[in-house]
Design a protein around this motif. Sequence first.
Motif, PDB file in Angstrom:
ATOM      1  N   CYS A  89       0.867  -1.172   0.000  1.00 28.89           N
ATOM      2  CA  CYS A  89       0.000   0.000   0.000  1.00 28.89           C
ATOM      3  C   CYS A  89       0.905   1.223   0.000  1.00 28.89           C
ATOM      4  N   GLY A  90       0.491   2.219  -0.741  1.00 31.86           N
ATOM      5  CA  GLY A  90       1.245   3.450  -0.823  1.00 31.86           C
ATOM      6  C   GLY A  90       0.292   4.612  -0.632  1.00 31.86           C
ATOM      7  N   LEU A 100       4.874   8.929  -3.262  1.00 34.15           N
ATOM      8  CA  LEU A 100       4.204   7.961  -2.392  1.00 34.15           C
ATOM      9  C   LEU A 100       5.177   7.468  -1.339  1.00 34.15           C
ATOM     10  N   ILE A 101       4.656   7.230  -0.162  1.00 34.02           N
ATOM     11  CA  ILE A 101       5.389   6.448   0.829  1.00 34.02           C
ATOM     12  C   ILE A 101       4.702   5.095   0.868  1.00 34.02           C
ATOM     13  N   PHE A 102       5.451   4.080   1.244  1.00 36.54           N
ATOM     14  CA  PHE A 102       4.921   2.727   1.176  1.00 36.54           C
ATOM     15  C   PHE A 102       4.958   2.023   2.518  1.00 36.54           C
ATOM     16  N   GLY A 103       4.028   1.103   2.683  1.00 42.71           N
ATOM     17  CA  GLY A 103       4.102   0.177   3.781  1.00 42.71           C
ATOM     18  C   GLY A 103       5.160  -0.865   3.473  1.00 42.71           C
ATOM     19  N   LYS A 104       5.402  -1.768   4.415  1.00 36.95           N
ATOM     20  CA  LYS A 104       6.463  -2.762   4.251  1.00 36.95           C
ATOM     21  C   LYS A 104       6.040  -3.938   3.388  1.00 36.95           C
ATOM     22  N   GLY A 105       4.775  -3.971   3.064  1.00 38.93           N
ATOM     23  CA  GLY A 105       4.333  -5.014   2.163  1.00 38.93           C
ATOM     24  C   GLY A 105       3.819  -6.251   2.861  1.00 38.93           C
ATOM     25  N   THR A 106       2.961  -6.965   2.177  1.00 43.32           N
ATOM     26  CA  THR A 106       2.439  -8.243   2.650  1.00 43.32           C
ATOM     27  C   THR A 106       2.740  -9.282   1.590  1.00 43.32           C
ATOM     28  N   THR A 107       3.458 -10.310   1.996  1.00 44.98           N
ATOM     29  CA  THR A 107       3.791 -11.382   1.064  1.00 44.98           C
ATOM     30  C   THR A 107       2.707 -12.447   1.119  1.00 44.98           C
ATOM     31  N   LEU A 108       2.053 -12.641  -0.008  1.00 43.23           N
ATOM     32  CA  LEU A 108       0.957 -13.604  -0.095  1.00 43.23           C
ATOM     33  C   LEU A 108       1.394 -14.849  -0.861  1.00 43.23           C
ATOM     34  N   SER A 109       1.177 -15.988  -0.253  1.00 40.63           N
ATOM     35  CA  SER A 109       1.398 -17.271  -0.920  1.00 40.63           C
ATOM     36  C   SER A 109       0.074 -18.007  -0.982  1.00 40.63           C
TER      37      SER A 109
ATOM     38  N   ARG B  37      14.404   3.072  -3.731  1.00 39.79           N
ATOM     39  CA  ARG B  37      15.381   2.008  -3.527  1.00 39.79           C
ATOM     40  C   ARG B  37      14.708   0.933  -2.668  1.00 39.79           C
ATOM     41  N   GLN B  38      14.989  -0.306  -2.973  1.00 38.95           N
ATOM     42  CA  GLN B  38      14.367  -1.390  -2.236  1.00 38.95           C
ATOM     43  C   GLN B  38      15.391  -2.462  -1.921  1.00 38.95           C
ATOM     44  N   PHE B  39      15.488  -2.801  -0.638  1.00 41.43           N
ATOM     45  CA  PHE B  39      16.336  -3.905  -0.215  1.00 41.43           C
ATOM     46  C   PHE B  39      15.483  -5.159  -0.097  1.00 41.43           C
ATOM     47  N   PRO B  40      16.123  -6.328  -0.152  1.00 41.93           N
ATOM     48  CA  PRO B  40      15.365  -7.577  -0.109  1.00 41.93           C
ATOM     49  C   PRO B  40      14.375  -7.633   1.050  1.00 41.93           C
ATOM     50  N   LYS B  41      13.170  -7.978   0.736  1.00 43.85           N
ATOM     51  CA  LYS B  41      12.100  -8.154   1.701  1.00 43.85           C
ATOM     52  C   LYS B  41      11.793  -6.875   2.490  1.00 43.85           C
ATOM     53  N   GLN B  42      12.106  -5.762   1.923  1.00 49.22           N
ATOM     54  CA  GLN B  42      11.765  -4.496   2.558  1.00 49.22           C
ATOM     55  C   GLN B  42      10.957  -3.635   1.597  1.00 49.22           C
ATOM     56  N   MET B  45      11.863   2.666  -0.483  1.00 49.94           N
ATOM     57  CA  MET B  45      12.231   3.880   0.224  1.00 49.94           C
ATOM     58  C   MET B  45      12.487   4.994  -0.792  1.00 49.94           C
ATOM     59  N   LEU B  46      11.801   6.099  -0.623  1.00 50.34           N
ATOM     60  CA  LEU B  46      11.979   7.215  -1.540  1.00 50.34           C
ATOM     61  C   LEU B  46      13.374   7.802  -1.377  1.00 50.34           C
ATOM     62  N   MET B  47      14.068   7.939  -2.498  1.00 55.74           N
ATOM     63  CA  MET B  47      15.400   8.540  -2.475  1.00 55.74           C
ATOM     64  C   MET B  47      15.340  10.020  -2.818  1.00 55.74           C
ATOM     65  N   ALA B  48      14.633  10.316  -3.904  1.00 56.89           N
ATOM     66  CA  ALA B  48      14.633  11.694  -4.376  1.00 56.89           C
ATOM     67  C   ALA B  48      13.487  11.935  -5.335  1.00 56.89           C
ATOM     68  N   THR B  49      13.141  13.197  -5.453  1.00 54.33           N
ATOM     69  CA  THR B  49      12.139  13.644  -6.414  1.00 54.33           C
ATOM     70  C   THR B  49      12.865  14.404  -7.511  1.00 54.33           C
ATOM     71  N   SER B  50      12.636  13.961  -8.717  1.00 53.18           N
ATOM     72  CA  SER B  50      13.315  14.544  -9.872  1.00 53.18           C
ATOM     73  C   SER B  50      12.363  15.479 -10.605  1.00 53.18           C
ATOM     74  N   ASN B  51      12.744  16.726 -10.721  1.00 54.07           N
ATOM     75  CA  ASN B  51      11.917  17.730 -11.387  1.00 54.07           C
ATOM     76  C   ASN B  51      12.572  18.171 -12.691  1.00 54.07           C
ATOM     77  N   GLU B  52      11.795  18.152 -13.739  1.00 49.57           N
ATOM     78  CA  GLU B  52      12.308  18.537 -15.049  1.00 49.57           C
ATOM     79  C   GLU B  52      12.816  19.967 -15.035  1.00 49.57           C
ATOM     80  N   GLY B  53      14.049  20.127 -15.448  1.00 48.95           N
ATOM     81  CA  GLY B  53      14.629  21.451 -15.565  1.00 48.95           C
ATOM     82  C   GLY B  53      15.132  22.071 -14.279  1.00 48.95           C
ATOM     83  N   SER B  54      15.070  21.344 -13.203  1.00 53.11           N
ATOM     84  CA  SER B  54      15.576  21.902 -11.943  1.00 53.11           C
ATOM     85  C   SER B  54      16.282  20.813 -11.140  1.00 53.11           C
TER      86      SER B  54
END
Lengths: 112, 115
Positions: A89-90, A100-109, B37-42, B45-54
């Motif tokens: 969910c975001g 958007l910010i996101f939740g950590k997610g739900t893994t469904l099997s 950016r996303q790490f395994p099973k996480q 995470m927002l890193m940055a907002t990219s705006n055209e021309g700025s």
Amino acid sequence: SQELEQSPQSLIVQEGKNLTINCTSSKTLYGLYWYKQKYGEGLIFLMMLQKGGEEKSHEKITAKLDEKKQQSSLHITASQPSHAGIYLCGATPRQAGTALIFGKGTTLSVSS
Amino acid sequence: GAVVSQHPSWVICKSGTSVKIECRSLDFQATTMFWYRQFPKQSLMLMATSNEGSKATYEQGVEKDKFLINHASLTLSTLTVTSAHPEDSSFYICSARVGLLEKLFFGSGTQLSVL
């Protein structure tokens, strides 16, 4: 800071069973989005909710947003193996047009 | 629906080298794109907002000199991981919005592995 809590973290259901995933925010949301992801792949847009009390359905998936716009649920009816994946969910917490910010997610099997 | 194309899908590089990831909106103009950016099973995470021309707006804790973002046109944003190190190995994904309250479309992501 704004956080989205998703529950459960993981879920295993038998094929044909119904299931519900919840997403809760401590603050009012401007928009609530549901996505499906297989890890290492992109996100597939499922639904977007904006109005308090809104409910949307697509095939066997129904998403609802409560009146206070702080909690949403995603319900899958008669689950199938194709429903397996990570559900995220975001939300846009501050104002329209922001990321958007996101939740950590739900893994469904889904077991057949 | 709108399509966001991200390239490459995966990349392996040596420590110390730089890697560029491209994100293109194929059938719409995106004044704003977002990099996650996303790490395994996480979660993402927002890193940055990219705006055209700025200049891009970076989230707290994200090094702007390490993760260079360029949004030179309405259909292209690039993320360059400079002097990559093994800890930079992650799944990077971009997104673009159509309108203020419309859907956010995501690219297919880039898996970066730094040896």
